[in-house]
Design a protein around this motif. Structure first.
Motif, PDB file in Angstrom:
ATOM      1  N   HIS A  83      39.550  40.367  59.895  1.00 42.52           N
ATOM      2  CA  HIS A  83      38.978  39.033  60.056  1.00 42.52           C
ATOM      3  C   HIS A  83      37.540  39.061  59.559  1.00 42.52           C
ATOM      4  O   HIS A  83      36.671  39.585  60.249  1.00 42.52           O
ATOM      5  CB  HIS A  83      39.021  38.642  61.540  1.00 42.52           C
ATOM      6  N   SER A  84      37.302  38.499  58.401  1.00 41.56           N
ATOM      7  CA  SER A  84      35.947  38.526  57.870  1.00 41.56           C
ATOM      8  C   SER A  84      35.225  37.218  58.187  1.00 41.56           C
ATOM      9  O   SER A  84      35.840  36.236  58.596  1.00 41.56           O
ATOM     10  CB  SER A  84      35.964  38.745  56.363  1.00 41.56           C
TER      11      SER A  84
ATOM     12  N   SER B 109      34.026  34.801  56.526  1.00 43.39           N
ATOM     13  CA  SER B 109      34.420  33.548  55.877  1.00 43.39           C
ATOM     14  C   SER B 109      35.724  32.986  56.448  1.00 43.39           C
ATOM     15  O   SER B 109      36.076  31.843  56.189  1.00 43.39           O
ATOM     16  CB  SER B 109      34.547  33.743  54.367  1.00 43.39           C
ATOM     17  N   ASN B 110      36.441  33.781  57.203  1.00 40.91           N
ATOM     18  CA  ASN B 110      37.646  33.264  57.859  1.00 40.91           C
ATOM     19  C   ASN B 110      37.350  32.703  59.242  1.00 40.91           C
ATOM     20  O   ASN B 110      38.230  32.125  59.873  1.00 40.91           O
ATOM     21  CB  ASN B 110      38.721  34.360  58.025  1.00 40.91           C
TER      22      ASN B 110
ATOM     23  N   SER C 272      36.192  30.233  62.067  1.00 38.90           N
ATOM     24  CA  SER C 272      36.096  28.779  62.120  1.00 38.90           C
ATOM     25  C   SER C 272      35.118  28.375  63.220  1.00 38.90           C
ATOM     26  O   SER C 272      35.048  29.012  64.273  1.00 38.90           O
ATOM     27  CB  SER C 272      37.465  28.145  62.375  1.00 38.90           C
TER      28      SER C 272
ATOM     29  N   SER D 228      41.173  35.523  49.862  1.00 39.96           N
ATOM     30  CA  SER D 228      41.587  35.028  51.180  1.00 39.96           C
ATOM     31  C   SER D 228      41.227  33.556  51.383  1.00 39.96           C
ATOM     32  O   SER D 228      41.718  32.918  52.313  1.00 39.96           O
ATOM     33  CB  SER D 228      40.980  35.872  52.297  1.00 39.96           C
ATOM     34  N   ASN D 229      40.379  33.014  50.527  1.00 40.99           N
ATOM     35  CA  ASN D 229      40.083  31.586  50.617  1.00 40.99           C
ATOM     36  C   ASN D 229      41.030  30.752  49.771  1.00 40.99           C
ATOM     37  O   ASN D 229      40.965  29.523  49.818  1.00 40.99           O
ATOM     38  CB  ASN D 229      38.652  31.288  50.137  1.00 40.99           C
TER      39      ASN D 229
ATOM     40  N   SER E  66      44.246  28.761  48.655  1.00 42.60           N
ATOM     41  CA  SER E  66      45.320  28.115  49.399  1.00 42.60           C
ATOM     42  C   SER E  66      46.546  27.984  48.511  1.00 42.60           C
ATOM     43  O   SER E  66      46.444  27.744  47.309  1.00 42.60           O
ATOM     44  CB  SER E  66      44.872  26.749  49.896  1.00 42.60           C
TER      45      SER E  66
ATOM     46  N   THR F 125      40.239  41.960  53.933  1.00 44.81           N
ATOM     47  CA  THR F 125      40.690  41.659  55.279  1.00 44.81           C
ATOM     48  C   THR F 125      42.139  42.033  55.541  1.00 44.81           C
ATOM     49  O   THR F 125      42.540  42.169  56.695  1.00 44.81           O
ATOM     50  CB  THR F 125      40.449  40.157  55.558  1.00 44.81           C
ATOM     51  N   SER F 126      42.901  42.243  54.496  1.00 40.10           N
ATOM     52  CA  SER F 126      44.316  42.560  54.701  1.00 40.10           C
ATOM     53  C   SER F 126      44.593  44.047  54.491  1.00 40.10           C
ATOM     54  O   SER F 126      44.288  44.604  53.443  1.00 40.10           O
ATOM     55  CB  SER F 126      45.171  41.758  53.719  1.00 40.10           C
TER      56      SER F 126
END
Lengths: 207, 207
Positions: free
Chosen positions: A28-29, A31-32, A34, B31-32, B34, B117-118
């Motif tokens: 979980h970085s 930029s993720n 919220s 990761s951003n 969509s 992140t993954s």
DNA sequence: AATTTCAGCGTACAACTGTACGCTAAAATA
DNA sequence: TATTTTAGCGTACAGTTGTACGCTGAAATT
């Protein structure tokens, strides 16, 4: 004058910062994150977030500052230990790894956002790391008599390796971490040796 | 037997991959991305995405594979140029920077998702870089007579520095890029020199 | 004591996300 | 030629996001 009001505000502000750090992890970085989730973990309504930060971005920059502070504490501690007479490379690496363990998420932030997605972030992190490099370069110059320019390049290389290993170490278990640390030490020795050979001042140390 | 059908499918599949690469940039990491935006740029309906990939994740891993392929081409080209008789460090660095310019977004993916992140991503990228390191280590061992273990650590350090500089170079203009390249070369020389001093086989080269 | 300030809340909304479902037309197969 | 397969579409929905707006009660100021 104590400011019951301001005090409480500072408190929830810190709660927001801590909530954000808490939500950083291997998967979980920043930029993720919220706004809503951070606010939830801090125990306030989403809209109250704006009483403290204009933006998630602003929160992030504050976090980088805080991590930078930790970084400087790290440097001071390393210097102190070295002055007490330990091998430079050994104690530096050891100190760094200690900090990574203690303040994982602060380092996670620095390490990730260094090549992250927000220009402001990258700049902020770069600034913090620059301090680190300059300090090391200065040390190398006065202590080993290496030419200024080479001292800087050497320091940069060393910091790059240390941070890179740090990033790896962050998501590893202690046993593998130890091995990784050993490797790092060797690599730093390569650089120290190589650089000292390449460019020396007339004399190893100043008059 | 040509498979008009399968051919078209392959085509839009590639369109998806390219759309995704296109949307990578300094301020936009994987990761951003969509699913919907990628599908939009590829010119298909969001739901059609699933005819090709189970997941954005699966798309990402495919992209890492593709970038890994590029990395191997890079290695081959560097080897070819070195064999033709160029300085090892100079031509390697030069070749690498060339590739970064040509395939920015493939490198962006590798460089970013290396500490991304993954877990699946990190593993995939690590695998690609491992190849790179092993190959270099082998070269160093046979060519300079350095002990196997040291050759590996040396290679690792070098690759770390190269990738780190690459990441910086990605978001810089050519003039600064040149300076950065020079610095990198010096740093690699430090390591080469330092490592060669530390641990040699009895003889510089095999019988 | 009267007034002002303001941290935090609740409601509301528009934008966007991933994805389930069933249809269609054209290619592949029988 | 008749049948099956399937890439791509449109509709639909529930979930999440950031944030605008106005209210409230308690602390601070006057």
């Amino acid at each position: 004058m104590a400011g019951v009001r301001a005090q409480q505000k500072q408190k929830t502000r810190q709660a927001l910062i801590e909530a954000a750090f808490n939500q950083l992890s291997a998967e979980h970085s920043f930029s993720n994150l919220s706004l809503r989730e951070v606010a939830r973990e801090a125990g306030i309504a989403p809209t109250s977030f704006y009483r403290h930060f204009k933006d998630m971005n602003e929160l992030g920059l504050t976090m980088v500052d805080e991590a930078g502070l930790t970084l400087r504490q790290l440097m001071r501690q390393a210097r102190r230990r070295i002055a007490k007479g330990g091998s430079v490379i050994n104690t530096s690496v050891h100190t760094f790894m200690e900090f990574i363990e203690q303040s994982s998420n602060q380092f996670r932030l620095l390490l990730r956002e260094r090549s992250g997605t927000s220009p402001a972030f990258r700049a902020a992190v770069a600034r913090e790391i620059k301090h680190f490099i300059l300090e090391l370069a200065h040390y190398l110059e006065t202590e080993t008599g290496v030419d200024t320019h080479h001292a800087h390049m050497q320091a940069e290389a060393m910091v790059t390796l240390v941070f890179s290993s740090g990033a790896e170490a962050l998501d590893q278990e202690p046993p593998q971490r130890a091995e990784l640390t050993e490797r790092l030490k060797w690599q730093l020795r390569y650089i120290a040796k190589g650089a000292s050979g390449y460019a020396k001042h007339p004399e190893p140390i100043k008059k």
